[in-house]
Design a protein around this motif. Sequence first.
Motif, PDB file in Angstrom:
ATOM      1  N   GLN A  54       6.534  14.975  -1.341  1.00 34.62           N
ATOM      2  CA  GLN A  54       7.970  15.724  -1.134  1.00 34.62           C
ATOM      3  C   GLN A  54       8.376  15.267   0.125  1.00 34.62           C
ATOM      4  O   GLN A  54       9.615  14.864   0.127  1.00 34.62           O
ATOM      5  CB  GLN A  54       7.696  17.188  -1.213  1.00 34.62           C
ATOM      6  N   ARG A  55       7.422  14.872   1.176  1.00 32.75           N
ATOM      7  CA  ARG A  55       8.098  14.443   2.313  1.00 32.75           C
ATOM      8  C   ARG A  55       8.669  12.999   2.234  1.00 32.75           C
ATOM      9  O   ARG A  55       9.406  12.753   3.068  1.00 32.75           O
ATOM     10  CB  ARG A  55       6.898  14.612   3.448  1.00 32.75           C
ATOM     11  N   LEU A  56       8.051  12.312   1.342  1.00 31.10           N
ATOM     12  CA  LEU A  56       8.557  11.197   1.455  1.00 31.10           C
ATOM     13  C   LEU A  56       9.502  10.509   0.559  1.00 31.10           C
ATOM     14  O   LEU A  56      10.077   9.750   0.427  1.00 31.10           O
ATOM     15  CB  LEU A  56       7.309   9.977   0.427  1.00 31.10           C
ATOM     16  N   GLY A  57      10.153  11.796  -0.193  1.00 31.39           N
ATOM     17  CA  GLY A  57      11.108  11.635  -1.173  1.00 31.39           C
ATOM     18  C   GLY A  57      12.392  11.614  -0.330  1.00 31.39           C
ATOM     19  O   GLY A  57      13.468  11.058  -0.745  1.00 31.39           O
ATOM     20  N   ARG A  58      12.413  11.968   1.166  1.00 30.83           N
ATOM     21  CA  ARG A  58      13.841  11.845   1.906  1.00 30.83           C
ATOM     22  C   ARG A  58      14.152  10.484   1.876  1.00 30.83           C
ATOM     23  O   ARG A  58      15.182  10.037   1.874  1.00 30.83           O
ATOM     24  CB  ARG A  58      13.458  12.309   3.212  1.00 30.83           C
ATOM     25  N   HIS A  59      13.115   9.339   2.255  1.00 27.39           N
ATOM     26  CA  HIS A  59      13.313   7.870   2.309  1.00 27.39           C
ATOM     27  C   HIS A  59      13.665   7.312   1.021  1.00 27.39           C
ATOM     28  O   HIS A  59      14.363   6.545   0.681  1.00 27.39           O
ATOM     29  CB  HIS A  59      12.551   7.278   3.125  1.00 27.39           C
ATOM     30  N   ARG A  60      12.860   7.659   0.110  1.00 26.56           N
ATOM     31  CA  ARG A  60      12.963   7.019  -1.233  1.00 26.56           C
ATOM     32  C   ARG A  60      14.061   7.229  -2.383  1.00 26.56           C
ATOM     33  O   ARG A  60      14.501   6.672  -3.017  1.00 26.56           O
ATOM     34  CB  ARG A  60      11.439   7.411  -1.874  1.00 26.56           C
ATOM     35  N   TRP A  61      14.509   8.780  -2.185  1.00 24.46           N
ATOM     36  CA  TRP A  61      15.546   8.954  -3.135  1.00 24.46           C
ATOM     37  C   TRP A  61      16.765   8.288  -2.890  1.00 24.46           C
ATOM     38  O   TRP A  61      17.678   8.008  -3.741  1.00 24.46           O
ATOM     39  CB  TRP A  61      16.058  10.529  -2.937  1.00 24.46           C
ATOM     40  N   THR A  62      17.114   8.037  -1.428  1.00 26.57           N
ATOM     41  CA  THR A  62      18.295   7.127  -1.215  1.00 26.57           C
ATOM     42  C   THR A  62      18.244   5.856  -2.081  1.00 26.57           C
ATOM     43  O   THR A  62      19.217   5.405  -2.737  1.00 26.57           O
ATOM     44  CB  THR A  62      18.478   6.727   0.387  1.00 26.57           C
ATOM     45  N   ILE A  63      17.311   5.101  -2.165  1.00 26.71           N
ATOM     46  CA  ILE A  63      17.116   3.727  -2.736  1.00 26.71           C
ATOM     47  C   ILE A  63      17.195   3.736  -4.272  1.00 26.71           C
ATOM     48  O   ILE A  63      17.853   3.162  -5.083  1.00 26.71           O
ATOM     49  CB  ILE A  63      15.642   2.891  -2.332  1.00 26.71           C
ATOM     50  N   GLU A  64      16.348   4.957  -4.557  1.00 21.98           N
ATOM     51  CA  GLU A  64      16.458   5.320  -6.243  1.00 21.98           C
ATOM     52  C   GLU A  64      17.659   5.657  -6.836  1.00 21.98           C
ATOM     53  O   GLU A  64      18.185   5.174  -8.032  1.00 21.98           O
ATOM     54  CB  GLU A  64      15.387   6.295  -6.421  1.00 21.98           C
ATOM     55  N   ARG A  65      18.427   6.283  -5.907  1.00 25.05           N
ATOM     56  CA  ARG A  65      19.650   6.947  -6.323  1.00 25.05           C
ATOM     57  C   ARG A  65      20.781   5.667  -6.403  1.00 25.05           C
ATOM     58  O   ARG A  65      21.348   5.387  -7.237  1.00 25.05           O
ATOM     59  CB  ARG A  65      20.253   7.856  -5.514  1.00 25.05           C
ATOM     60  N   MET A  67      19.819   2.625  -6.929  1.00 28.28           N
ATOM     61  CA  MET A  67      19.589   1.821  -8.005  1.00 28.28           C
ATOM     62  C   MET A  67      19.999   2.381  -9.278  1.00 28.28           C
ATOM     63  O   MET A  67      20.430   1.595 -10.261  1.00 28.28           O
ATOM     64  CB  MET A  67      17.832   1.533  -8.048  1.00 28.28           C
ATOM     65  N   ALA A  68      19.898   3.669  -9.391  1.00 28.32           N
ATOM     66  CA  ALA A  68      20.578   4.338 -10.828  1.00 28.32           C
ATOM     67  C   ALA A  68      21.807   4.046 -10.892  1.00 28.32           C
ATOM     68  O   ALA A  68      22.513   3.805 -11.875  1.00 28.32           O
ATOM     69  CB  ALA A  68      20.239   5.716 -10.494  1.00 28.32           C
ATOM     70  N   TRP A  69      22.801   4.177  -9.610  1.00 33.61           N
ATOM     71  CA  TRP A  69      24.192   3.667  -9.544  1.00 33.61           C
ATOM     72  C   TRP A  69      24.336   2.327 -10.130  1.00 33.61           C
ATOM     73  O   TRP A  69      25.382   2.193 -10.987  1.00 33.61           O
ATOM     74  CB  TRP A  69      24.798   3.973  -8.451  1.00 33.61           C
ATOM     75  N   LEU A  70      23.832   1.365  -9.572  1.00 30.80           N
ATOM     76  CA  LEU A  70      23.745   0.098 -10.125  1.00 30.80           C
ATOM     77  C   LEU A  70      23.285  -0.159 -11.395  1.00 30.80           C
ATOM     78  O   LEU A  70      24.012  -0.990 -12.246  1.00 30.80           O
ATOM     79  CB  LEU A  70      22.826  -0.884  -9.241  1.00 30.80           C
ATOM     80  N   SER A  92      27.812  -7.628  -6.180  1.00 29.10           N
ATOM     81  CA  SER A  92      28.937  -7.349  -4.878  1.00 29.10           C
ATOM     82  C   SER A  92      29.923  -6.516  -5.410  1.00 29.10           C
ATOM     83  O   SER A  92      30.284  -5.379  -4.700  1.00 29.10           O
ATOM     84  CB  SER A  92      29.213  -8.554  -4.243  1.00 29.10           C
ATOM     85  N   ILE A  93      30.377  -6.766  -6.461  1.00 30.52           N
ATOM     86  CA  ILE A  93      31.586  -5.779  -6.919  1.00 30.52           C
ATOM     87  C   ILE A  93      31.272  -4.665  -7.320  1.00 30.52           C
ATOM     88  O   ILE A  93      31.913  -3.682  -7.154  1.00 30.52           O
ATOM     89  CB  ILE A  93      32.217  -6.734  -8.420  1.00 30.52           C
ATOM     90  N   ALA A  94      30.073  -4.481  -7.926  1.00 34.14           N
ATOM     91  CA  ALA A  94      29.719  -2.952  -8.341  1.00 34.14           C
ATOM     92  C   ALA A  94      29.277  -2.255  -7.094  1.00 34.14           C
ATOM     93  O   ALA A  94      29.620  -1.201  -7.073  1.00 34.14           O
ATOM     94  CB  ALA A  94      28.357  -3.010  -9.145  1.00 34.14           C
ATOM     95  N   CYS A  95      28.587  -2.762  -6.137  1.00 31.44           N
ATOM     96  CA  CYS A  95      28.392  -2.088  -4.857  1.00 31.44           C
ATOM     97  C   CYS A  95      29.716  -1.745  -4.142  1.00 31.44           C
ATOM     98  O   CYS A  95      29.871  -0.543  -3.548  1.00 31.44           O
ATOM     99  CB  CYS A  95      27.506  -2.929  -3.864  1.00 31.44           C
ATOM    100  N   THR A  96      30.783  -2.616  -4.250  1.00 26.18           N
ATOM    101  CA  THR A  96      32.101  -2.167  -3.728  1.00 26.18           C
ATOM    102  C   THR A  96      32.769  -1.053  -4.489  1.00 26.18           C
ATOM    103  O   THR A  96      33.062  -0.087  -3.941  1.00 26.18           O
ATOM    104  CB  THR A  96      33.029  -3.534  -3.661  1.00 26.18           C
ATOM    105  N   LEU A  97      32.557  -0.825  -5.727  1.00 29.54           N
ATOM    106  CA  LEU A  97      33.210   0.175  -6.455  1.00 29.54           C
ATOM    107  C   LEU A  97      32.499   1.311  -6.337  1.00 29.54           C
ATOM    108  O   LEU A  97      32.878   2.411  -6.257  1.00 29.54           O
ATOM    109  CB  LEU A  97      33.303  -0.424  -8.373  1.00 29.54           C
ATOM    110  N   ILE A  98      30.983   1.247  -6.192  1.00 26.20           N
ATOM    111  CA  ILE A  98      30.534   2.567  -5.878  1.00 26.20           C
ATOM    112  C   ILE A  98      30.611   2.946  -4.551  1.00 26.20           C
ATOM    113  O   ILE A  98      31.135   4.490  -4.368  1.00 26.20           O
ATOM    114  CB  ILE A  98      28.607   2.115  -5.826  1.00 26.20           C
ATOM    115  N   CYS A  99      30.894   2.151  -3.420  1.00 23.00           N
ATOM    116  CA  CYS A  99      31.214   2.793  -2.001  1.00 23.00           C
ATOM    117  C   CYS A  99      32.794   3.241  -2.236  1.00 23.00           C
ATOM    118  O   CYS A  99      33.039   4.339  -1.574  1.00 23.00           O
ATOM    119  CB  CYS A  99      31.285   1.558  -0.998  1.00 23.00           C
ATOM    120  N   TYR A 100      33.573   2.534  -3.009  1.00 22.76           N
ATOM    121  CA  TYR A 100      35.215   2.963  -3.066  1.00 22.76           C
ATOM    122  C   TYR A 100      34.960   4.532  -3.716  1.00 22.76           C
ATOM    123  O   TYR A 100      35.886   5.551  -3.133  1.00 22.76           O
ATOM    124  CB  TYR A 100      35.689   2.140  -3.995  1.00 22.76           C
ATOM    125  N   ARG A 101      34.506   4.626  -4.714  1.00 26.68           N
ATOM    126  CA  ARG A 101      34.118   6.068  -5.368  1.00 26.68           C
ATOM    127  C   ARG A 101      33.759   6.958  -4.368  1.00 26.68           C
ATOM    128  O   ARG A 101      34.242   8.342  -4.496  1.00 26.68           O
ATOM    129  CB  ARG A 101      33.323   5.851  -6.746  1.00 26.68           C
TER     130      ARG A 101
END
Length: 105
Positions: A54-65, A67-70, A92-101
């Motif tokens: 559970q404690r490691l999830g704080r750092h790992r979920w950001t990356i997994e989330r 990657m799921a968006w991509l 790069s286009i996908a990351c731009t769209l994700i950030c924009y949303r």
Amino acid sequence: MQGIPPIRSRRGRRRRKPGKLHGDKGYDYDHLRRWLRGRGITPRIARKGMDSGQRLGRHRWTIERTMAWLAGCRRLHRRYERKASHFLAFTSIACTLICYRRLTK
């Protein structure tokens, strides 16, 4: 780990390696812990059968989330592009769209 580019820091020289590495129970092996410690990296890996992850999830979920968006982008889900430069452009286009949303919410 060996292919990590230099890490930007606010002061001084750029670091060549991270200070610590977070991992879940899938990476709980003695040889991996020894390898990391030999390179001066503190392993923060949950132990099998002992700790909860559970404690490691704080750092790992950001990356997994992220990657799921991509993975939600069809062109990136399967690599249709033959050239790496084209794939990087679509990433790069996908990351731009994700950030924009995220910013317009």
